[in-house]
Design a protein around this motif. Structure first.
Motif, PDB file in Angstrom:
ATOM      1  N   UNK A   7      -2.461   4.581  -4.866  1.00  0.00           N
ATOM      2  CA  UNK A   7      -2.771   5.983  -5.151  1.00  0.00           C
ATOM      3  C   UNK A   7      -1.894   6.903  -4.302  1.00  0.00           C
ATOM      4  N   UNK A   8      -1.376   7.956  -4.920  1.00  0.00           N
ATOM      5  CA  UNK A   8      -0.568   8.958  -4.222  1.00  0.00           C
ATOM      6  C   UNK A   8      -0.976  10.340  -4.704  1.00  0.00           C
ATOM      7  N   UNK A   9      -1.192  11.265  -3.778  1.00  0.00           N
ATOM      8  CA  UNK A   9      -1.586  12.631  -4.126  1.00  0.00           C
ATOM      9  C   UNK A   9      -0.402  13.461  -4.593  1.00  0.00           C
ATOM     10  N   UNK A  10       0.798  12.999  -4.297  1.00  0.00           N
ATOM     11  CA  UNK A  10       1.987  13.786  -4.580  1.00  0.00           C
ATOM     12  C   UNK A  10       2.808  13.143  -5.688  1.00  0.00           C
ATOM     13  N   UNK A  11       3.778  13.890  -6.213  1.00  0.00           N
ATOM     14  CA  UNK A  11       4.589  13.407  -7.324  1.00  0.00           C
ATOM     15  C   UNK A  11       5.611  12.360  -6.905  1.00  0.00           C
ATOM     16  N   UNK A  20       0.848  -1.188   0.000  1.00  0.00           N
ATOM     17  CA  UNK A  20       0.000   0.000   0.000  1.00  0.00           C
ATOM     18  C   UNK A  20       0.888   1.243   0.000  1.00  0.00           C
ATOM     19  N   UNK A  21       0.339   2.332  -0.469  1.00  0.00           N
ATOM     20  CA  UNK A  21       1.049   3.602  -0.467  1.00  0.00           C
ATOM     21  C   UNK A  21       0.440   4.487   0.610  1.00  0.00           C
ATOM     22  N   UNK A  22       1.292   4.962   1.518  1.00  0.00           N
ATOM     23  CA  UNK A  22       0.829   5.839   2.601  1.00  0.00           C
ATOM     24  C   UNK A  22       1.380   7.229   2.351  1.00  0.00           C
TER      25      UNK A  22
END
Length: 129
Positions: free
Chosen positions: A121-125, A28-30
């Protein structure tokens, strides 16, 4: 020949009547907004098949409850997200399933939607593994 038929029947019975809900490894991506950084971590979660039936004739007075593969017990572990501002807490707590079962979705602790953002999913680059 009878042993082969018996084995086949047992396999079919297990596939139809039994659940195969079990622990599985996932990534998972945190992220933390204060850190503007995403981190991929490995954890365990529940996945598999739970037997359900959908009635042909719906009874408006009786609710149809579908069971899903979900956690029975979980613990929380921590990870430090890098890149945080000096005043921000870089600690992130994430769930780790330790036991699974077929049950109803607990809306208080789980996203029960059919379409979520996904575990990567990641909100940042910037994503770091």
């Amino acid at each position: 020949m009878k042993a082969v038929q018996l084995f086949f029947l047992i396999c079919c019975w297990k596939a139809i009547c039994c659940n195969s809900c079990e622990l599985t490894n996932i990534t998972i991506t945190v992220e933390k907004e204060e850190c503007r950084f995403c981190l991929s971590i490995n954890t365990t979660w529940c996945a598999g098949y739970c037997f359900n039936k959908d009635l042909v004739y719906k009874d408006g007075l009786k609710r149809s409850i579908q069971k899903i593969c979900t956690f029975k017990e979980l613990v929380y572990e921590t990870v430090r997200v890098p890149g945080c501002a000096h005043h921000a807490d870089s600690t992130y707590y994430y769930p780790v399933a330790t036991k699974c079962h077929c049950g109803t979705c607990d809306k208080d602790s789980t996203d029960c939607t059919t379409r979520g953002l996904g575990p990567s999913y990641c909100s940042f680059d910037e994503i770091n593994e």
